[in-house]
Design a protein around this motif. Structure first.
Motif, PDB file in Angstrom:
ATOM      1  N   PHE A   1      37.350  44.670  33.558  1.00 21.57           N
ATOM      2  CA  PHE A   1      36.194  44.046  32.910  1.00 21.57           C
ATOM      3  C   PHE A   1      36.720  42.946  32.002  1.00 21.57           C
ATOM      4  CE2 PHE A   1      34.109  48.092  33.878  1.00 21.57           C
ATOM      5  CZ  PHE A   1      32.864  47.641  34.309  1.00 21.57           C
ATOM      6  N   LYS A   2      35.967  41.878  31.843  1.00 17.72           N
ATOM      7  CA  LYS A   2      36.378  40.801  30.934  1.00 17.72           C
ATOM      8  C   LYS A   2      35.721  40.973  29.596  1.00 17.72           C
ATOM      9  CE  LYS A   2      37.212  37.715  34.666  1.00 17.72           C
ATOM     10  NZ  LYS A   2      38.143  36.787  34.917  1.00 17.72           N
TER      11      LYS A   2
ATOM     12  N   PRO B   1      37.377  41.735  40.876  1.00 20.57           N
ATOM     13  CA  PRO B   1      38.406  41.815  39.831  1.00 20.57           C
ATOM     14  C   PRO B   1      38.578  43.265  39.377  1.00 20.57           C
ATOM     15  CG  PRO B   1      36.406  40.784  38.995  1.00 20.57           C
ATOM     16  CD  PRO B   1      36.205  40.996  40.457  1.00 20.57           C
TER      17      PRO B   1
ATOM     18  N   GLN C   1      36.722  47.946  36.762  1.00 20.24           N
ATOM     19  CA  GLN C   1      35.498  47.777  37.530  1.00 20.24           C
ATOM     20  C   GLN C   1      35.278  48.959  38.478  1.00 20.24           C
ATOM     21  OE1 GLN C   1      33.262  45.341  37.331  1.00 20.24           O
ATOM     22  NE2 GLN C   1      34.316  43.722  36.209  1.00 20.24           N
TER      23      GLN C   1
END
Length: 166
Positions: A165-166, A162, A45
């Motif tokens: 990245f998801k 977070p 991120q």
């Protein structure tokens, strides 16, 4: 553009002679797209990174051998790593092919990268245990003909939100 500086507190004019532009401070859609593309390539991120920078090297300009991490237990570390932590990854993109010179030479492992437009060189400044990776010592060699343009983005070990990245 402004004269490039260094964090170690030495006279940068003898060590780093390029010019720098803090691209991330410009509110331009192209810069935002490039910044996000770099972050997504690493899977990290933007809240874990520094602002993207551009550098220009004219003939004879260079950045002598250095590392991108902050030397632990130093004034440099206290000043630059206190908030965002240590630099973890470096992501550097060559924006043009330099006719002669301007290579990036990793001096400890004797690897040389010649500037080729659109090529990225990416390295991890730290080992998994957080200790500095001294093999990342690199020299932005002098340009002998033409100009060299790069963009550089650094990621840190502290950030907002977070990390991945998801």
């Amino acid at each position: 553009m402004r004269p490039s500086t260094i964090t170690a507190g030495a006279d940068h004019s003898l060590f780093r002679t390029s010019s720098t532009c803090d691209l991330g401070l410009l509110e331009h859609p192209l810069i935002k797209d490039v910044d996000l593309k770099i972050a997504k390539t690493l899977g990290m991120q933007l809240g874990w990174s520094e602002t993207i920078q551009g550098q220009k090297y004219d003939v004879s300009q260079e950045f002598k051998a250095h590392t991108d991490y902050f030397e632990p237990n130093s004034k440099e570390f206290e000043t630059y790593a206190a908030k965002m932590g240590q630099r973890t990854w470096t992501f550097m993109v060559y924006l043009n092919s330099t006719p002669k010179g301007g290579e990036t030479h990793f001096t400890e492992i004797d690897e040389v990268f010649t500037p080729q437009r659109g090529t990225a060189v990416i390295w991890n400044n730290l080992f998994a245990d957080g200790k500095p990776n001294r093999a990342t010592m690199h020299h932005g060699c002098p340009v002998h003909e033409g100009e060299k343009y790069i963009i550089t983005k650094w990621f840190r070990d502290k950030g907002q939100g977070p990390m991945l990245f998801k």
